[in-house]
Design a protein around this motif. Sequence first.
Motif, PDB file in Angstrom:
ATOM      1  N   LEU A 795       2.062  12.891 -14.908  1.00  0.00           N
ATOM      2  CA  LEU A 795       3.054  12.584 -15.941  1.00  0.00           C
ATOM      3  C   LEU A 795       4.315  13.421 -15.765  1.00  0.00           C
ATOM      4  CD1 LEU A 795       0.748  12.374 -19.101  1.00  0.00           C
ATOM      5  CD2 LEU A 795       1.693  10.476 -17.783  1.00  0.00           C
ATOM      6  N   HIS A 796       4.140  14.701 -15.425  1.00  0.00           N
ATOM      7  CA  HIS A 796       5.286  15.610 -15.315  1.00  0.00           C
ATOM      8  C   HIS A 796       6.031  15.468 -13.999  1.00  0.00           C
ATOM      9  CE1 HIS A 796       3.567  18.673 -18.464  1.00  0.00           C
ATOM     10  NE2 HIS A 796       3.743  17.454 -18.951  1.00  0.00           N
ATOM     11  N   HIS A 797       5.312  15.194 -12.918  1.00  0.00           N
ATOM     12  CA  HIS A 797       5.929  15.259 -11.587  1.00  0.00           C
ATOM     13  C   HIS A 797       5.868  13.955 -10.801  1.00  0.00           C
ATOM     14  CE1 HIS A 797       6.130  19.633 -12.038  1.00  0.00           C
ATOM     15  NE2 HIS A 797       4.853  19.608 -12.403  1.00  0.00           N
ATOM     16  N   GLY A 798       5.021  13.030 -11.205  1.00  0.00           N
ATOM     17  CA  GLY A 798       4.819  11.833 -10.402  1.00  0.00           C
ATOM     18  C   GLY A 798       5.565  10.605 -10.888  1.00  0.00           C
ATOM     19  N   CYS A 799       6.160  10.679 -12.072  1.00  0.00           N
ATOM     20  CA  CYS A 799       6.905   9.546 -12.614  1.00  0.00           C
ATOM     21  C   CYS A 799       8.388   9.693 -12.276  1.00  0.00           C
ATOM     22  CB  CYS A 799       6.723   9.457 -14.130  1.00  0.00           C
ATOM     23  SG  CYS A 799       5.003   9.250 -14.636  1.00  0.00           S
ATOM     24  N   GLU A 800       9.105   8.579 -12.336  1.00  0.00           N
ATOM     25  CA  GLU A 800      10.532   8.635 -12.027  1.00  0.00           C
ATOM     26  C   GLU A 800      11.243   9.599 -12.967  1.00  0.00           C
ATOM     27  OE1 GLU A 800      14.395   5.631 -11.619  1.00  0.00           O
ATOM     28  OE2 GLU A 800      12.422   4.846 -12.123  1.00  0.00           O
ATOM     29  N   ARG A 801      10.887   9.566 -14.214  1.00  0.00           N
ATOM     30  CA  ARG A 801      11.348  10.562 -15.194  1.00  0.00           C
ATOM     31  C   ARG A 801      10.117  11.265 -15.757  1.00  0.00           C
ATOM     32  NH1 ARG A 801      16.905  11.641 -15.359  1.00  0.00           N
ATOM     33  NH2 ARG A 801      18.086   9.711 -15.155  1.00  0.00           N
ATOM     34  N   SER A 936       1.459  31.507 -22.259  1.00  0.00           N
ATOM     35  CA  SER A 936       2.463  32.556 -22.406  1.00  0.00           C
ATOM     36  C   SER A 936       3.442  32.166 -23.500  1.00  0.00           C
ATOM     37  CB  SER A 936       3.222  32.759 -21.088  1.00  0.00           C
ATOM     38  OG  SER A 936       2.365  33.211 -20.076  1.00  0.00           O
ATOM     39  N   ARG A 937       3.847  33.142 -24.266  1.00  0.00           N
ATOM     40  CA  ARG A 937       4.748  32.858 -25.384  1.00  0.00           C
ATOM     41  C   ARG A 937       6.068  32.271 -24.904  1.00  0.00           C
ATOM     42  NH1 ARG A 937       5.132  33.835 -30.640  1.00  0.00           N
ATOM     43  NH2 ARG A 937       3.095  34.818 -30.607  1.00  0.00           N
ATOM     44  N   LEU A 938       6.592  32.788 -23.796  1.00  0.00           N
ATOM     45  CA  LEU A 938       7.839  32.262 -23.261  1.00  0.00           C
ATOM     46  C   LEU A 938       7.562  31.081 -22.339  1.00  0.00           C
ATOM     47  CD1 LEU A 938      10.106  35.291 -22.340  1.00  0.00           C
ATOM     48  CD2 LEU A 938      10.439  33.636 -24.141  1.00  0.00           C
ATOM     49  N   PRO A 939       8.197  29.912 -22.569  1.00  0.00           N
ATOM     50  CA  PRO A 939       7.959  28.758 -21.706  1.00  0.00           C
ATOM     51  C   PRO A 939       8.238  29.056 -20.236  1.00  0.00           C
ATOM     52  CG  PRO A 939       9.130  28.082 -23.690  1.00  0.00           C
ATOM     53  CD  PRO A 939       9.074  29.579 -23.713  1.00  0.00           C
ATOM     54  N   VAL A 940       9.259  29.870 -19.971  1.00  0.00           N
ATOM     55  CA  VAL A 940       9.633  30.128 -18.584  1.00  0.00           C
ATOM     56  C   VAL A 940       8.543  30.865 -17.820  1.00  0.00           C
ATOM     57  CG1 VAL A 940      10.769  32.359 -19.014  1.00  0.00           C
ATOM     58  CG2 VAL A 940      11.569  30.891 -17.140  1.00  0.00           C
ATOM     59  N   LEU A 941       7.662  31.555 -18.538  1.00  0.00           N
ATOM     60  CA  LEU A 941       6.598  32.307 -17.885  1.00  0.00           C
ATOM     61  C   LEU A 941       5.364  31.451 -17.618  1.00  0.00           C
ATOM     62  CD1 LEU A 941       6.802  35.688 -19.846  1.00  0.00           C
ATOM     63  CD2 LEU A 941       7.857  35.093 -17.664  1.00  0.00           C
ATOM     64  N   ARG A 942       5.334  30.240 -18.172  1.00  0.00           N
ATOM     65  CA  ARG A 942       4.185  29.366 -17.940  1.00  0.00           C
ATOM     66  C   ARG A 942       4.324  28.652 -16.594  1.00  0.00           C
ATOM     67  NH1 ARG A 942       5.294  26.590 -23.613  1.00  0.00           N
ATOM     68  NH2 ARG A 942       5.178  28.488 -24.882  1.00  0.00           N
ATOM     69  N   PRO A 943       3.228  28.424 -15.910  1.00  0.00           N
ATOM     70  CA  PRO A 943       3.305  27.678 -14.658  1.00  0.00           C
ATOM     71  C   PRO A 943       3.577  26.204 -14.926  1.00  0.00           C
ATOM     72  CG  PRO A 943       1.019  28.099 -15.239  1.00  0.00           C
ATOM     73  CD  PRO A 943       1.843  28.840 -16.249  1.00  0.00           C
ATOM     74  N   THR A 944       4.030  25.490 -13.909  1.00  0.00           N
ATOM     75  CA  THR A 944       4.125  24.034 -14.009  1.00  0.00           C
ATOM     76  C   THR A 944       2.728  23.436 -13.887  1.00  0.00           C
ATOM     77  OG1 THR A 944       4.376  23.738 -11.634  1.00  0.00           O
ATOM     78  CG2 THR A 944       6.388  24.095 -12.914  1.00  0.00           C
ATOM     79  N   MET A 945       2.579  22.173 -14.284  1.00  0.00           N
ATOM     80  CA  MET A 945       1.264  21.543 -14.151  1.00  0.00           C
ATOM     81  C   MET A 945       0.870  21.403 -12.684  1.00  0.00           C
ATOM     82  SD  MET A 945      -0.283  21.234 -16.959  1.00  0.00           S
ATOM     83  CE  MET A 945      -1.685  20.533 -16.111  1.00  0.00           C
ATOM     84  N   ARG A 946       1.842  21.268 -11.803  1.00  0.00           N
ATOM     85  CA  ARG A 946       1.517  21.223 -10.374  1.00  0.00           C
ATOM     86  C   ARG A 946       0.884  22.544  -9.941  1.00  0.00           C
ATOM     87  NH1 ARG A 946       5.691  18.221  -6.936  1.00  0.00           N
ATOM     88  NH2 ARG A 946       4.409  16.542  -7.798  1.00  0.00           N
ATOM     89  N   THR A 947       1.452  23.653 -10.428  1.00  0.00           N
ATOM     90  CA  THR A 947       0.885  24.963 -10.102  1.00  0.00           C
ATOM     91  C   THR A 947      -0.478  25.135 -10.753  1.00  0.00           C
ATOM     92  OG1 THR A 947       3.111  25.899  -9.924  1.00  0.00           O
ATOM     93  CG2 THR A 947       1.296  27.452 -10.210  1.00  0.00           C
ATOM     94  N   VAL A 948      -0.635  24.630 -11.972  1.00  0.00           N
ATOM     95  CA  VAL A 948      -1.927  24.722 -12.658  1.00  0.00           C
ATOM     96  C   VAL A 948      -3.011  24.005 -11.844  1.00  0.00           C
ATOM     97  CG1 VAL A 948      -3.220  24.031 -14.716  1.00  0.00           C
ATOM     98  CG2 VAL A 948      -0.928  24.973 -14.950  1.00  0.00           C
ATOM     99  N   VAL A 949      -2.671  22.838 -11.313  1.00  0.00           N
ATOM    100  CA  VAL A 949      -3.649  22.113 -10.480  1.00  0.00           C
ATOM    101  C   VAL A 949      -4.047  22.943  -9.271  1.00  0.00           C
ATOM    102  CG1 VAL A 949      -3.946  20.111  -8.965  1.00  0.00           C
ATOM    103  CG2 VAL A 949      -2.959  19.807 -11.235  1.00  0.00           C
ATOM    104  N   HIS A 950      -3.058  23.552  -8.619  1.00  0.00           N
ATOM    105  CA  HIS A 950      -3.364  24.378  -7.445  1.00  0.00           C
ATOM    106  C   HIS A 950      -4.254  25.560  -7.832  1.00  0.00           C
ATOM    107  CE1 HIS A 950      -0.870  21.946  -5.030  1.00  0.00           C
ATOM    108  NE2 HIS A 950       0.305  22.471  -5.353  1.00  0.00           N
ATOM    109  N   MET A 951      -3.958  26.194  -8.973  1.00  0.00           N
ATOM    110  CA  MET A 951      -4.759  27.343  -9.395  1.00  0.00           C
ATOM    111  C   MET A 951      -6.189  26.914  -9.727  1.00  0.00           C
ATOM    112  SD  MET A 951      -2.222  29.838 -11.606  1.00  0.00           S
ATOM    113  CE  MET A 951      -1.817  28.630 -12.849  1.00  0.00           C
ATOM    114  N   LEU A 952      -6.316  25.758 -10.379  1.00  0.00           N
ATOM    115  CA  LEU A 952      -7.662  25.269 -10.698  1.00  0.00           C
ATOM    116  C   LEU A 952      -8.436  24.920  -9.427  1.00  0.00           C
ATOM    117  CD1 LEU A 952      -6.972  23.054 -13.848  1.00  0.00           C
ATOM    118  CD2 LEU A 952      -8.377  25.111 -13.767  1.00  0.00           C
ATOM    119  N   GLU A 953      -7.737  24.344  -8.459  1.00  0.00           N
ATOM    120  CA  GLU A 953      -8.421  24.039  -7.196  1.00  0.00           C
ATOM    121  C   GLU A 953      -8.900  25.319  -6.513  1.00  0.00           C
ATOM    122  OE1 GLU A 953      -6.231  19.841  -5.950  1.00  0.00           O
ATOM    123  OE2 GLU A 953      -5.375  21.753  -5.296  1.00  0.00           O
ATOM    124  N   ASP A 954      -8.114  26.388  -6.626  1.00  0.00           N
ATOM    125  CA  ASP A 954      -8.536  27.676  -6.063  1.00  0.00           C
ATOM    126  C   ASP A 954      -9.705  28.275  -6.839  1.00  0.00           C
ATOM    127  OD1 ASP A 954      -6.618  27.553  -4.109  1.00  0.00           O
ATOM    128  OD2 ASP A 954      -5.156  28.772  -5.200  1.00  0.00           O
TER     129      ASP A 954
END
Length: 983
Positions: A795-801, A936-954
């Motif tokens: 939804l976040h990275h694979g759609c045109e928007r 994380s309280r600050l949005p900028v400190l949260r990973p993207t969902m793409r990064t979350v997938v990579h971390m979960l795969e690890d």
Amino acid sequence: MSAACISRRNLPFLFLLYLLCLFFVANSDELQVLLNIKTALSNSNTNIFDSWESNNSICNFAGIACNLDGSVKEIELSKQHLTGLVPFDSICELQSLEKLSLGKNLLYGHVTEDLNMCVGLKYLDLGFNFFSGSFPDISSMNGLVYLYANASGFSGTFPWNSLENMTGLVGLSLGDNPFDRTPFPKELVKLTKLNWIYLTNCSIEGQIPKEIGNLSELIELELSQNYISGEIPVEITKLGKLWQLELYENNLTGTLPVGFGKLTSLEMFDASYNHLYGDLSELRFLNQLVSLQLAHNQFSGEIPQELGEFKRLVNVSLYGNNLKGSLPQKLGSWANFDFIDVSENFLTGPIPPEMCKKGTMTQLLMLQNNFTGGIPASYANCTTLTRFRVSKNSLTGVVPSGIWGLPNAEIIDIAMNELEGPITSDIEYAKSLAQLIVSNNRLSGKLPPEISKSSALILIDLGNNQFSGEIPTTIGELKQLSSLHLEDNILSGSIPVSLGFCGSLSDINMAHNSLSGEIPSSLGSLPALNSLNLSDNQLSGRIPARMSSLKLSLLDLTNNRLTGPIPKSLSVGAYNGSFAGNDGLCSKNIKYIRRCSSESGRSGKLNTLIVCFTMGAMAMLVSLGCFLYLKKSQKHHERSWKEDSWDVKSFHLLSFTEEEILDSVKQENLIGKGGSGNVYKVVLANGKQLAVKHIWNSHHSSSRKKLGSTTPMLTKRGGKSREFDAEVQTLSSIRHVNVVKLYCSITSEDSSLLVYEYLPNGSLWDRLHTNRKMVLDWETRYDIALGAAKGLEYLHHGCERPVIHRDVKSSNILLDEFLKPRIADFGLAKIDQANVSKDSTHVIAGTYGYIAPEYGYTIKVNEKSDVYSFGVVLMELVTGKRPIEPEYGENKDILNWVCSKMTSKESVLSLVDSTIPEAYKEEAIKVLKIAILCTSRLPVLRPTMRTVVHMLEDAEPCKLVGIKVTKDGGSEKDELRDKQQKI
């Protein structure tokens, strides 16, 4: 000698003794204060308090600095992973204290008025913590020079008047706190020694006052992500020392003020996402600029050519404006240039050739302009590039061969130009390439077999070019490939059997080529395949029986040379039209396809008689049914809803009719109720199960139409509901195995129905928390977490928007018969668009316990809000707890509870659901740590969902059977586990 003489002689000694007594008494008091701090605050990651012992001098305590008289002058405890309630009443007993630094910890609770007793403080840092409540009055600290309290959780109204007499204040940082909305504080413009103001994201509204020009010492002014409106005041041009000006994501209007070019010290300027207009001529004087960010405004005119001579400029972001003319040809050639994004303008002329002259450029983004000429050969050697996107221009010439082999490029997008030449064998060096998009050009030549060496490829789109020759047989080595588009070329030969080894493929389009041979049966083994278009080729032979197992939303085999019977499971109404233009095909069920020949003789006659008898009986039954129906309709006309005119919009090929759906929407099929309507289970005649959702609108209570005792009351709508529109808009274009499938919408003047795939295991919430609860082993929980993460990543990275769900929670993660997850319920979703007004996005949407903190204080709600909610879901999976439980305490949620337990390894392990075996608890903690990063309280400190997938795969759980054990009893995954021990 007299006693009086002796007394006078000993006076200095007695005075010194008196001072020593006072010193020891004072030190004793201060020692007790410091020991109180040690008791109140705990940490598990550093040894900062090891030296804080009663038998040690306080001046030797780590983080403590003393005056010459031994009194405490400074407390420096920032970045120490401290947690607990700060004893400000004790701290302020330190009479000589000038510096109190507690920033970047895990401190919580209210900061009481006791802080106001620290009258001697010159430096106060409470930033990046988890405090709550209002910030206290600190008006007694008239000597304060630096005040840092950004991103600390303070709310309510900030006491701006308490700063009024702090005439020596130099640095003020209060941003990223959910304060109440307030006009720009006039108290600040009186503090003329200020050189740094950070008030980003703290709910300031109204206009920037003209008096801002009085702050002549200002070096940094950051007012982004607020509600500031009006024009940039011309008085801001008086700030000759200004180095950084950040105004992005506000509601500013007007032009850059006349004289803006006087800010010749300005290096960082960001006013993106506003409503500014006019030209950029004032920028031509700002030759010290390092970063220029003015995206998503309405600027017009040409880009000043002087920017090409700016020797320090490394970042340029001007996308989404109305700029025209050419880019300066020397742009980026002087410094270690990083990125440029001038997409979505009306720029013309050639691409500047030297932006990667220093070999440091990471992103070249020039989509949707009118650039001409060729791709400069210099970028073929720009090995640092991660994104190369020049699509939707008028570029010509041959693509430099080195472009295909950029080793760090994650996306190469040159689509919709007039580019020529082949894809060269250099592509084998593109080890990071995930998306190759070159459609709608004049590219030609054979596809190089080396493309299989680009093993990170997820998307290949080569459509509408002049590629020829055979598809490389090595393509099956691309194990991550999800989408393959080769349509509208002149490819020949057979479809490689190896394509069936690309287990992630969901979308294949090879239409309008000259492919021959048989359809490989291996395609029938692709578990995620959703769309298959092989039309307008020269394919022959039979349709493989293995394709019967596919669950396709699109199948197009038209205009080939296929022969033989169509497999029974494909001979359904859903695939009507999918086989036309194949004269050799036959079917018993599809009307426009010739019938397959049957046995002759008696058996043939017998079959004919049976068919005729059956059809006659069916005709009688239908006639009887119609008679009964008409009779009932006349009798109960006022309760009939089938007579309405229904509009069916299908998003997948359908194997059912609207009548089947309408007949099944009745009370006995009700399986759920929600805030927006009811959900019904529908079982079709062929056994297929569906879920039908009816979405209520705001008028349903006053204008409902009765449908009889067994039929629910449907909404009388004056137009579609907002939830309905959001869900249809979002789901109709989505094709992903972890997002619920929407088959169609059925609407009339009176009702709106959405028809989904049916998921028999309900929601994750049901399985974790309700009477439908089941014991989920850790591997199942992990698979659910990873699958749901991949759905959100799409939804976040694979759609045109990007699609922002805005209501991610465990009850919106549905489970199929194999407990595989689907993201569902898009009634609050928003597709991120450049032209969406900010007011339209500033809606507190979601569910209590899952809502990200920024919903309460910012207009910029983006994908990171979904990441926060998903982090809460991960905590549910690990702990088995609900987001809100009485045991957490008043005004506490699962995040507070989890953080409060992060004090020792034992307490952390106690967080894991007791039903999870001990052997898997370490594995679960890995996921819990990912959850903490997501929240994380600050949005900028949260990973993207793409990064979350990579971390979960690890964090994939080790199997209890088959782990290679080393001689010392450890496993090969111990090293990875050790690396993840620290958050």
